[in-house]
Motif scaffolding. Structure first.
Motif, PDB file in Angstrom:
ATOM      1  N   UNK A 267       0.237  -0.498  -0.136  1.00 46.90           N
ATOM      2  CA  UNK A 267       0.262   0.042   0.168  1.00 46.90           C
ATOM      3  C   UNK A 267       0.732   1.150   0.228  1.00 46.90           C
ATOM      4  N   UNK A 268       2.249   1.150   0.910  1.00 41.85           N
ATOM      5  CA  UNK A 268       2.706   2.473   1.183  1.00 41.85           C
ATOM      6  C   UNK A 268       4.054   2.889  -0.700  1.00 41.85           C
ATOM      7  N   UNK A 269       3.884   2.185  -0.860  1.00 50.15           N
ATOM      8  CA  UNK A 269       4.896   1.431  -2.192  1.00 50.15           C
ATOM      9  C   UNK A 269       4.391   2.048  -3.276  1.00 50.15           C
ATOM     10  N   UNK A 270       2.979   1.273  -3.150  1.00 49.99           N
ATOM     11  CA  UNK A 270       2.313   1.842  -4.968  1.00 49.99           C
ATOM     12  C   UNK A 270       1.860   3.040  -4.857  1.00 49.99           C
ATOM     13  N   UNK A 271       1.245   3.793  -3.068  1.00 48.14           N
ATOM     14  CA  UNK A 271       0.857   5.285  -2.954  1.00 48.14           C
ATOM     15  C   UNK A 271       2.355   6.242  -3.226  1.00 48.14           C
ATOM     16  N   UNK A 272       3.282   5.708  -3.375  1.00 51.94           N
ATOM     17  CA  UNK A 272       4.642   6.878  -3.354  1.00 51.94           C
ATOM     18  C   UNK A 272       4.378   6.420  -5.102  1.00 51.94           C
ATOM     19  N   UNK A 273       4.897   5.401  -5.578  1.00 55.64           N
ATOM     20  CA  UNK A 273       5.065   5.316  -6.935  1.00 55.64           C
ATOM     21  C   UNK A 273       4.087   6.085  -8.199  1.00 55.64           C
ATOM     22  N   UNK A 274       3.525   6.209  -7.171  1.00 50.51           N
ATOM     23  CA  UNK A 274       1.806   6.655  -8.247  1.00 50.51           C
ATOM     24  C   UNK A 274       2.188   8.149  -7.990  1.00 50.51           C
ATOM     25  N   UNK A 275       1.964   9.056  -6.614  1.00 52.52           N
ATOM     26  CA  UNK A 275       2.043  10.354  -6.274  1.00 52.52           C
ATOM     27  C   UNK A 275       3.487  10.756  -6.748  1.00 52.52           C
ATOM     28  N   UNK A 276       4.636  10.124  -6.414  1.00 55.73           N
ATOM     29  CA  UNK A 276       5.403  10.212  -7.408  1.00 55.73           C
ATOM     30  C   UNK A 276       5.185  10.378  -8.989  1.00 55.73           C
ATOM     31  N   UNK A 277       4.865   9.475  -9.923  1.00 52.12           N
ATOM     32  CA  UNK A 277       4.699   9.693 -10.872  1.00 52.12           C
ATOM     33  C   UNK A 277       3.581  11.029 -11.477  1.00 52.12           C
ATOM     34  N   UNK A 278       3.099  11.848 -11.096  1.00 54.53           N
ATOM     35  CA  UNK A 278       1.463  12.783 -10.899  1.00 54.53           C
ATOM     36  C   UNK A 278       2.446  13.986 -10.756  1.00 54.53           C
ATOM     37  N   UNK A 279       3.819  13.891  -9.367  1.00 53.00           N
ATOM     38  CA  UNK A 279       4.325  15.516  -9.584  1.00 53.00           C
ATOM     39  C   UNK A 279       5.672  15.304 -10.122  1.00 53.00           C
ATOM     40  N   UNK A 280       6.675  14.417  -9.708  1.00 47.49           N
ATOM     41  CA  UNK A 280       7.580  14.449 -10.601  1.00 47.49           C
ATOM     42  C   UNK A 280       8.324  14.098 -11.972  1.00 47.49           C
ATOM     43  N   UNK A 281       7.145  13.189 -11.716  1.00 51.10           N
ATOM     44  CA  UNK A 281       6.690  12.289 -13.960  1.00 51.10           C
ATOM     45  C   UNK A 281       7.726  11.343 -13.708  1.00 51.10           C
ATOM     46  N   UNK A 282       7.327  10.543 -14.686  1.00 49.70           N
ATOM     47  CA  UNK A 282       8.047   8.722 -14.829  1.00 49.70           C
ATOM     48  C   UNK A 282       9.986   9.278 -14.670  1.00 49.70           C
ATOM     49  N   UNK A 283      10.103  10.436 -15.438  1.00 50.66           N
ATOM     50  CA  UNK A 283      11.595   9.897 -15.461  1.00 50.66           C
ATOM     51  C   UNK A 283      12.555  10.381 -14.311  1.00 50.66           C
ATOM     52  N   UNK A 284      12.029  10.501 -13.282  1.00 53.63           N
ATOM     53  CA  UNK A 284      12.772  11.195 -12.053  1.00 53.63           C
ATOM     54  C   UNK A 284      12.911  10.360 -11.475  1.00 53.63           C
ATOM     55  N   UNK A 285      14.815  10.424 -10.964  1.00 56.29           N
ATOM     56  CA  UNK A 285      15.257   9.606 -10.313  1.00 56.29           C
ATOM     57  C   UNK A 285      14.428   8.887  -8.716  1.00 56.29           C
ATOM     58  N   UNK A 286      13.655   9.789  -8.133  1.00 60.50           N
ATOM     59  CA  UNK A 286      13.093   9.201  -7.136  1.00 60.50           C
ATOM     60  C   UNK A 286      11.837   8.038  -7.277  1.00 60.50           C
ATOM     61  N   UNK A 287      11.591   8.844  -8.487  1.00 62.67           N
ATOM     62  CA  UNK A 287      10.425   7.706  -9.445  1.00 62.67           C
ATOM     63  C   UNK A 287      10.511   6.601  -9.637  1.00 62.67           C
ATOM     64  N   UNK A 288      12.172   6.096 -10.239  1.00 62.51           N
ATOM     65  CA  UNK A 288      12.934   5.395  -9.907  1.00 62.51           C
ATOM     66  C   UNK A 288      12.910   4.293  -8.595  1.00 62.51           C
ATOM     67  N   UNK A 289      13.063   4.737  -8.441  1.00 60.73           N
ATOM     68  CA  UNK A 289      13.580   4.580  -6.699  1.00 60.73           C
ATOM     69  C   UNK A 289      12.637   3.480  -6.308  1.00 60.73           C
ATOM     70  N   UNK A 290      10.724   4.326  -6.592  1.00 56.57           N
ATOM     71  CA  UNK A 290       9.555   3.637  -6.112  1.00 56.57           C
ATOM     72  C   UNK A 290       9.178   2.666  -6.989  1.00 56.57           C
ATOM     73  N   UNK A 291       9.929   2.349  -8.109  1.00 59.19           N
ATOM     74  CA  UNK A 291       9.720   1.630  -9.566  1.00 59.19           C
ATOM     75  C   UNK A 291      10.556   0.155  -8.601  1.00 59.19           C
ATOM     76  N   UNK A 292      11.972   0.910  -8.296  1.00 53.68           N
ATOM     77  CA  UNK A 292      12.089  -0.832  -8.113  1.00 53.68           C
ATOM     78  C   UNK A 292      11.975  -1.176  -6.859  1.00 53.68           C
ATOM     79  N   UNK A 293      12.004  -0.492  -5.840  1.00 55.21           N
ATOM     80  CA  UNK A 293      11.467  -0.619  -4.796  1.00 55.21           C
ATOM     81  C   UNK A 293       9.829  -1.367  -4.646  1.00 55.21           C
ATOM     82  N   UNK A 294       8.986  -1.535  -6.122  1.00 56.61           N
ATOM     83  CA  UNK A 294       8.230  -2.657  -5.753  1.00 56.61           C
ATOM     84  C   UNK A 294       8.044  -3.349  -6.137  1.00 56.61           C
TER      85      UNK A 294
END
Length: 277
Positions: free
Chosen positions: A168-195
């Motif tokens: 639940x936490x990792x999905x929320x982090x990924x979805x919101x990071x994509x919304x706020x930062x975009x799919x090509x941001x390093x933080x979004x990449x971290x969320x992808x790899x963690x999920x």
């Protein structure tokens, strides 16, 4: 070596401040230095020394600046990461959850304030209300830090086998990071790899595969094909495909990463190791 040198220099500066006859209690100019030295010690793996300084940074900021100040919350996050690294999961979890709750409460109050400003526009005039809104902090400005705490907490719960809340936490982090930062941001990449890692922990290759593929492509685009993270994600995908499909992985892999020869070699090496195991 550069980190060790930086630590020695920062430590000298900090010791000079501590030993000064004019030094009584840490002022705001000292607070960043205490945190910086603690973080360097964390990177150097000197966990006990790092914990002492990071606790000092956190407790001093909390006392001087208040529990909701961004600098206090940043120090809280740093201490939580240290405790997680030291496998003090219970203490780390308390701090991660407190940071998330504090930031969410602050964001909620900001949202209420903006709604109030909007209501005032009907009576004070559009120009005055616009000026007030420009001065108010945006709710999204607090979200990025909240998502970092959520991501860190989710990753820690994953390692403890608490998969449902971690997901639940990792999905929320990924979805919101994509919304706020975009799919090509390093933080979004971290969320992808963690999920992706979560599904691998759960031995669910089917759900892990698309996240690993996206992580490989994103990492290749923003970090480059030879970056250690790109190679790590690529090797994970090779291992997953080799486990599922044998030699078919090579053709599929070449197609996925546009025939990159380096990654083809990685795929072949991965399968060779599995045959020998």
């Amino acid at each position: 070596e550069q980190r060790a040198t930086a630590y020695r220099l920062l430590r000298i500066g900090l010791d000079e401040l501590y030993s000064s006859p004019e030094y009584d209690t840490p002022d705001r100019g000292v607070l960043p230095l205490v945190l910086d030295v603690g973080l360097l010690l964390l990177e150097l793996g000197r966990l006990e020394e790092a914990e002492e300084l990071l606790r000092e940074a956190y407790t001093t900021r909390r006392r001087m600046l208040g529990s909701e100040h961004p600098s206090t919350l940043a120090a809280m996050d740093s201490l939580a990461v240290l405790l997680q690294t030291a496998a003090k999961y219970g203490d780390a979890e308390v701090l991660f959850r407190e940071a998330i709750a504090t930031r969410q409460a602050a964001r909620s109050r900001v949202g209420s304030a903006i709604e109030t400003v909007g209501a005032r526009s009907k009576t004070q005039g559009a120009r005055d209300a616009s000026d007030a809104r420009d001065d108010a902090p945006r709710p999204d400005a607090l979200t990025a830090e909240t998502l970092t705490s959520m991501n860190n907490l989710g990753a820690m719960l994953m390692k403890q086998g608490k998969y449902e809340e971690a997901m639940q936490l990792l999905r929320t982090a990924l979805d919101e990071r994509k919304r706020l930062l975009g799919s090509r941001h390093s933080d979004t990449l971290v969320s992808l790899s963690n999920l992706a890692a979560l599904f691998l922990h759960m031995k669910d290759d089917v759900q892990a595969e698309p996240y690993i593929m996206e992580a490989v492509r994103t990492s290749q685009e923003i970090l480059g094909g030879e970056h250690p993270y790109t190679r790590k994600y690529a090797n994970n995908l090779c291992a997953l495909w080799a486990r599922k499909r044998g030699r078919w992985v090579v053709n599929k892999w070449q197609s996925a990463i546009k025939g990159n020869e380096r990654f083809r070699e990685m795929a072949m090496e991965n399968m060779r190791q599995r045959r020998e195991a």
